[in-house]
Design a protein around this motif. Structure first.
Motif, PDB file in Angstrom:
ATOM      1  N   CYS A 108     -19.368 -16.809  71.261  1.00  0.00           N
ATOM      2  CA  CYS A 108     -18.966 -15.846  72.492  1.00  0.00           C
ATOM      3  C   CYS A 108     -20.153 -15.463  71.672  1.00  0.00           C
ATOM      4  O   CYS A 108     -20.727 -15.216  71.357  1.00  0.00           O
ATOM      5  N   GLU A 112     -16.777  -9.930  71.707  1.00  0.00           N
ATOM      6  CA  GLU A 112     -15.727 -10.728  71.638  1.00  0.00           C
ATOM      7  C   GLU A 112     -15.470 -11.374  69.713  1.00  0.00           C
ATOM      8  O   GLU A 112     -13.896 -11.509  69.556  1.00  0.00           O
ATOM      9  N   GLY A 148     -16.171 -17.254  76.021  1.00  0.00           N
ATOM     10  CA  GLY A 148     -16.847 -15.819  75.635  1.00  0.00           C
ATOM     11  C   GLY A 148     -16.493 -15.797  77.789  1.00  0.00           C
ATOM     12  O   GLY A 148     -16.927 -16.679  78.291  1.00  0.00           O
TER      13      GLY A 148
END
Length: 172
Positions: A108, A112, A148
């Motif tokens: 990710c 995040e 993500g």
């Protein structure tokens, strides 16, 4: 022997969340985080603490053996862990019949990851160490599954396709 599929990922990538969404696919799935108890202890040692780093190579060798046992079933096996391919190779170097391994990375964005780890109560220095781990994994494993902006079921389906395609079997 069937092929071992390894998904590596730094803390916060989504390995534990993904694990829950892979249970209905036709392959064995295990995660390094499943052996320790909820407090991170295994056989009286907090295996998740940096103070246990001296026993990590033995823990990695244990997982090479577990993977080999699971592969004896003849089906594909997916192992999720935080290791680099080099760390896995080091752990497997004394194995009698090391498994053929295909690698991917769960990842990710750094932003995040910071959000996810902060929500777990991680200190800023621990978060930055996870960011460094993610950078190292990005440099060593090309195939990526990003968490993500995607739901875990969608990522699980993509991972299942990868495992099935490279095993010669199709996911149902």
């Amino acid at each position: 022997m069937s092929k071992l599929h390894v998904i590596t990922g730094a803390p916060g990538a989504g390995k534990s969340t993904l694990l829950r969404h892979l249970k209905d696919y036709p392959f064995a799935t295990v995660d390094f985080d499943e052996l320790p108890d909820p407090d991170g202890h295994l056989m009286g040692i907090d295996i998740t603490s940096p103070t246990a780093s001296a026993v990590w190579p033995a823990y990695n060798r244990l997982w090479v053996k577990i993977a080999g046992m699971l592969l004896r079933t003849g089906g594909p096996v997916l192992l999720m862990c935080p290791l680099t391919p080099e760390e896995w190779a080091s752990a497997a170097e004394d194995a009698v019949d090391p498994p053929r391994t295909d690698w991917a990375r769960l990842d990710c964005s750094d932003a995040e990851r910071r959000t996810r780890l902060a929500a777990r109560g991680w200190e800023s220095d621990e978060v930055e160490e996870a960011i460094k781990d993610a950078e190292e994994l990005r440099a060593s494993v090309d195939r990526e599954f990003t968490t993500g902006g995607r739901g875990p079921a969608e990522v699980a389906a993509a991972v299942a396709d990868w495992v099935s395609d490279s095993s010669g079997r199709r996911a149902q």
